[in-house]
Design an enzyme around this catalytic site. Sequence first.
Site, PDB file in Angstrom:
ATOM      1  N   GLU A  50      14.559 -14.646  -0.793  1.00  0.00           N
ATOM      2  CA  GLU A  50      14.749 -15.819   0.065  1.00  0.00           C
ATOM      3  C   GLU A  50      13.583 -16.793  -0.065  1.00  0.00           C
ATOM      4  O   GLU A  50      13.666 -17.935   0.409  1.00  0.00           O
ATOM      5  CB  GLU A  50      14.884 -15.392   1.527  1.00  0.00           C
ATOM      6  CG  GLU A  50      16.123 -14.562   1.842  1.00  0.00           C
ATOM      7  CD  GLU A  50      16.169 -14.204   3.316  1.00  0.00           C
ATOM      8  OE1 GLU A  50      15.740 -15.049   4.142  1.00  0.00           O
ATOM      9  OE2 GLU A  50      16.607 -13.084   3.638  1.00  0.00           O
ATOM     10  N   ASP A  98       0.832  -1.200   0.000  1.00  0.00           N
ATOM     11  CA  ASP A  98       0.000   0.000   0.000  1.00  0.00           C
ATOM     12  C   ASP A  98       0.867   1.251   0.000  1.00  0.00           C
ATOM     13  O   ASP A  98       1.862   1.331   0.721  1.00  0.00           O
ATOM     14  CB  ASP A  98      -0.896  -0.033   1.251  1.00  0.00           C
ATOM     15  CG  ASP A  98      -1.898   1.090   1.292  1.00  0.00           C
ATOM     16  OD1 ASP A  98      -2.779   1.128   0.424  1.00  0.00           O
ATOM     17  OD2 ASP A  98      -1.798   1.932   2.209  1.00  0.00           O
TER      18      ASP A  98
END
Length: 560
Positions: free
Chosen positions: A279, A219
Amino acid sequence: MSYFAPESRQYVHPEDISPAARDWWRGAVIYQIYPRSFQDHNNDGVGDLVGITSRLEYVADLGVDAVWLSPVFTSPMKDFGYDVSNYRDIDPTFGTLEDFDRLVEKAHSLGLKVIIDQVISHSSDRHPWFAESRLSRTNEKADWYVWADPKPDGSPPNNWLSIFGGSAWHWDGRRMQYYLHNFLTSQPDLNFHNPAVQDALLGEMRFWLERGVDGFRLDTVNFYFHSQTLQSNPPVRPEDYSASTAPAVNPYNLQEHLYDKSQPENVEFLKRVRALLDEYPGSTTVGEIGDAQHQLEVMAQYTSGNDKLHMCYTFDYLGGEYTARHFAEALRMTKEKAPEGWICLAFSNHDVVRHVSRWAPHGHEGRLTNQAALLLMTMRGSVCLYQGEELGLTEAEIAYDDLVDPYGIEFWPEFKGRDGCRTPMVWHAHVRNGGFSAADRTWLPVPAQHLAYAVDQQDNVANSTLSFYRAVLRFRKEHPELVKGDIEVIEGTPEGVLAFTRSLDGRTLFCAFNMSTEPVDYDLPEGLSPTDAGAPGSDGQLTGTRLSFGPFGAYIASIS
């Protein structure tokens, strides 16, 4: 080194993760769910996670690749979840962490990825971090938020404005300072210049990646950093004025927002975000950019290379005109200013008037609805569909007494806020509250005019909007050039006609749209020999090299 795979919640070796699995987001279609309004399971009038889980088969049957959930974190709900007071728990309104885990498991079993809204530019003033920060100027979290002294006359430190109205600064009597809030006063801005804040927020994101989510919609991603000089924004030049970020009645549009957002330091933080996502191969990010004057430049900065965000969306398509000229310019500028970037396209979401109401001339609602779906699925980028868009829902008229959106209440009646696009989903035309809830009263009323568009009125109906969306989604998946191909705008089209090609690995589609209310004839460029590709909604007639459209007609063809 092994990597965590969100979908399986297992650590795997890099060679076991295919390029397609890592790159699923590029060209994907994402279905946005506004949890308060999708399905109410416990009949309290508000949608919840169990309700969403019960409807995931419907979402999967549409043919989309992922769902995006608007915020479900713990919140006082002043801004309906976009004011987070605990980033690691589910608000009781929506259920529990166990309900969330079951939703993710069900989605994955149906082949759907799960993206969640991550609201980190600001928190709720109820968050423990802010409660500690406002206690004094010397406590451990004193500079976790943006604090500033008043001017000598006691006024705010500069002229920065809140999108929700008034000054972006609010006086706090405990610290005898102002704090920054780009939105509600109950949404204080976090201080990203503090590395400890960055570390903490990345930790909150890791929590959800470990629970199996496939990515984040970020956002207000360009609001993270402010200028530490606290310099006032200059007025916007008349020729650069735009009301795409805020409604026209909002004085926020009168400033050029050079210092309160879109700061260069943000790029380095986004690299940290990408390093975290890397990751978890196969996870992704979608950034929301709200910057009327510089949105394409910001998108280019944030998505170029492979070390920042995967994709962003701007308000070029959410807030612009529905004209061939506007879309041709937007496509050209996107390619020119962000050639390496990847855009996420959307015509509707939880913050803007539904696009059928925004764009369709009276009497052309049905044809524009279908054309817009076909246009959205043929432009270059990933796609977000907003719940109910596939039903052809229009903006609801909400009485003032039923308004709950603070934005609409502030600027009523010239701007009626966002409630009209957030009303409950309609599942059954002849069931209480459209099948959304059995409650006596729902959090927003179910519009009577929406019942005729209910899922049960359109499911398996050949000429329905729902069937059309399903067919367009199938067509897109059958043509890889629409998913990941290049785009080239065709010049010299008649007034009202947008045309472009999509090409990949020697395959090319020609896409043309009459975006006007009048019939148009189009003499195709020399050397173009298209063959109708059988796309739904492709109703243009080709005679020799002359293409004839009706109002809001389209033509999709293969080029050998």
